[in-house]
Design a protein around this motif. Structure first.
Motif, PDB file in Angstrom:
ATOM      1  N   ILE A  51      82.744 -82.882 -87.644  1.00 18.57           N
ATOM      2  CA  ILE A  51      82.091 -81.696 -87.089  1.00 18.57           C
ATOM      3  C   ILE A  51      80.758 -81.431 -87.777  1.00 18.57           C
ATOM      4  O   ILE A  51      79.726 -81.266 -87.134  1.00 18.57           O
ATOM      5  CB  ILE A  51      82.983 -80.451 -87.278  1.00 18.57           C
ATOM      6  N   VAL A  52      80.815 -81.372 -89.103  1.00 12.62           N
ATOM      7  CA  VAL A  52      79.633 -81.045 -89.897  1.00 12.62           C
ATOM      8  C   VAL A  52      79.772 -81.690 -91.274  1.00 12.62           C
ATOM      9  O   VAL A  52      80.842 -81.644 -91.873  1.00 12.62           O
ATOM     10  CB  VAL A  52      79.440 -79.510 -90.015  1.00 12.62           C
ATOM     11  N   ARG A  53      78.702 -82.313 -91.727  1.00  6.78           N
ATOM     12  CA  ARG A  53      78.720 -82.923 -93.062  1.00  6.78           C
ATOM     13  C   ARG A  53      78.656 -81.825 -94.114  1.00  6.78           C
ATOM     14  O   ARG A  53      77.822 -80.938 -94.035  1.00  6.78           O
ATOM     15  CB  ARG A  53      77.521 -83.840 -93.260  1.00  6.78           C
ATOM     16  N   LYS A  99      85.347 -65.472 -98.286  1.00  7.44           N
ATOM     17  CA  LYS A  99      84.618 -65.979 -99.459  1.00  7.44           C
ATOM     18  C   LYS A  99      83.932 -67.302 -99.140  1.00  7.44           C
ATOM     19  O   LYS A  99      82.805 -67.547 -99.570  1.00  7.44           O
ATOM     20  CB  LYS A  99      85.561 -66.126-100.653  1.00  7.44           C
ATOM     21  N   ILE A 100      84.613 -68.162 -98.395  1.00  9.07           N
ATOM     22  CA  ILE A 100      84.012 -69.446 -97.997  1.00  9.07           C
ATOM     23  C   ILE A 100      82.783 -69.200 -97.138  1.00  9.07           C
ATOM     24  O   ILE A 100      81.759 -69.863 -97.290  1.00  9.07           O
ATOM     25  CB  ILE A 100      85.052 -70.335 -97.277  1.00  9.07           C
ATOM     26  N   TYR A 101      82.878 -68.241 -96.224  1.00 10.46           N
ATOM     27  CA  TYR A 101      81.716 -67.894 -95.400  1.00 10.46           C
ATOM     28  C   TYR A 101      80.527 -67.493 -96.283  1.00 10.46           C
ATOM     29  O   TYR A 101      79.394 -67.873 -96.024  1.00 10.46           O
ATOM     30  CB  TYR A 101      82.030 -66.735 -94.452  1.00 10.46           C
ATOM     31  N   ASP A 102      80.822 -66.735 -97.326  1.00 13.00           N
ATOM     32  CA  ASP A 102      79.761 -66.225 -98.206  1.00 13.00           C
ATOM     33  C   ASP A 102      79.219 -67.263 -99.185  1.00 13.00           C
ATOM     34  O   ASP A 102      78.045 -67.242 -99.521  1.00 13.00           O
ATOM     35  CB  ASP A 102      80.274 -65.023 -99.027  1.00 13.00           C
ATOM     36  N   GLY A 109      84.213 -72.236 -89.661  1.00 16.39           N
ATOM     37  CA  GLY A 109      84.912 -71.098 -89.065  1.00 16.39           C
ATOM     38  C   GLY A 109      84.679 -71.020 -87.567  1.00 16.39           C
ATOM     39  O   GLY A 109      85.610 -70.757 -86.794  1.00 16.39           O
ATOM     40  N   ARG A 110      83.442 -71.262 -87.160  1.00 12.58           N
ATOM     41  CA  ARG A 110      83.122 -71.240 -85.732  1.00 12.58           C
ATOM     42  C   ARG A 110      83.875 -72.360 -85.007  1.00 12.58           C
ATOM     43  O   ARG A 110      84.448 -72.148 -83.941  1.00 12.58           O
ATOM     44  CB  ARG A 110      81.627 -71.388 -85.502  1.00 12.58           C
ATOM     45  N   PHE A 111      83.910 -73.546 -85.619  1.00 14.55           N
ATOM     46  CA  PHE A 111      84.637 -74.654 -85.007  1.00 14.55           C
ATOM     47  C   PHE A 111      86.118 -74.314 -84.848  1.00 14.55           C
ATOM     48  O   PHE A 111      86.708 -74.555 -83.788  1.00 14.55           O
ATOM     49  CB  PHE A 111      84.486 -75.935 -85.831  1.00 14.55           C
ATOM     50  N   ALA A 112      86.731 -73.767 -85.889  1.00 13.82           N
ATOM     51  CA  ALA A 112      88.156 -73.425 -85.823  1.00 13.82           C
ATOM     52  C   ALA A 112      88.402 -72.393 -84.721  1.00 13.82           C
ATOM     53  O   ALA A 112      89.331 -72.537 -83.925  1.00 13.82           O
ATOM     54  CB  ALA A 112      88.643 -72.898 -87.167  1.00 13.82           C
ATOM     55  N   SER A 113      87.568 -71.360 -84.655  1.00 16.43           N
ATOM     56  CA  SER A 113      87.782 -70.323 -83.642  1.00 16.43           C
ATOM     57  C   SER A 113      87.514 -70.867 -82.241  1.00 16.43           C
ATOM     58  O   SER A 113      88.241 -70.541 -81.295  1.00 16.43           O
ATOM     59  CB  SER A 113      86.928 -69.089 -83.918  1.00 16.43           C
TER      60      SER A 113
END
Length: 188
Positions: A11-13, A111-114, A123-127
């Motif tokens: 998805i993303v490196r 926290k991971i987002y931050d 997070g966007r991929f999971a949602s």
């Protein structure tokens, strides 16, 4: 855990630093089959990646549960509406097989987002992944016959479908176990 990194790298490196932050928040959770992961009325606090196993989404009823979803290995699983809103779930999650999950709590995900550059993308991929599964299910119920839904489920997960009790499959495709038996007899 390497399986998860490979999945995300598609998805993303991620930098090694981002992966370190992300992976340090993951918790491995193992469950035997027929374990209720989340009950009606409980708040979902985990977004999980299924390393191995199968999970069903259901609404408990007095005589027969209403099964409305299955999630298999290499996918995300969560009572996502409860997770996002941090409110009690109106349905439950149950393992159908022995299952291994890698889970993040709601607080850890924030926290991971931050703290990472790629947290928002993950997070966007999971949602988006969870949303697309829901939309696919709804469209299937509106546009396909029960037989088509059964064949699609059988085609997508042939090795796991044999481990799911027929009554759950029948409920999932919106028919009685007897009607499913007739479909299976007709297509065999």
């Amino acid at each position: 855990m390497e399986q998860i990194r490979k999945h995300f790298d598609k998805i993303v490196r991620q930098t090694d630093k981002d992966w370190e932050v992300f992976s340090s928040r993951l918790t491995r959770r193992a469950f035997p089959k027929k374990t209720t992961l989340l009950k009606v009325g409980e708040k979902e606090n985990h977004l999980s990646f299924i390393q191995e196993g199968a999970i069903r989404f259901c609404i408990p009823k007095e005589f027969d549960d209403l099964t409305f979803g299955f999630v298999f290995a290499d996918n995300f699983v969560s009572a996502y509406d409860s997770f996002l809103t941090q409110t009690p779930s109106t349905y439950q999650l149950e393992t159908l097989t022995d299952t291994i999950l890698w889970s993040l709590t709601y607080q850890d995900l924030q926290k991971i987002y931050d703290e990472t550059e790629v947290g928002d993308k993950i997070g966007r991929f999971a949602s988006e992944n969870l949303y697309l599964k829901k939309a696919k299910r709804e469209l299937s119920l509106l546009n396909e016959t029960a037989e088509q839904r059964y064949l699609k489920l059988f085609t997508e997960q042939p090795h796991l479908i044999q481990q799911i009790p027929l009554k759950y499959i029948a409920s999932y495709i919106g028919i009685t176990p007897q009607a499913l038996s007739r479909i299976r007899k007709r297509i065999s």
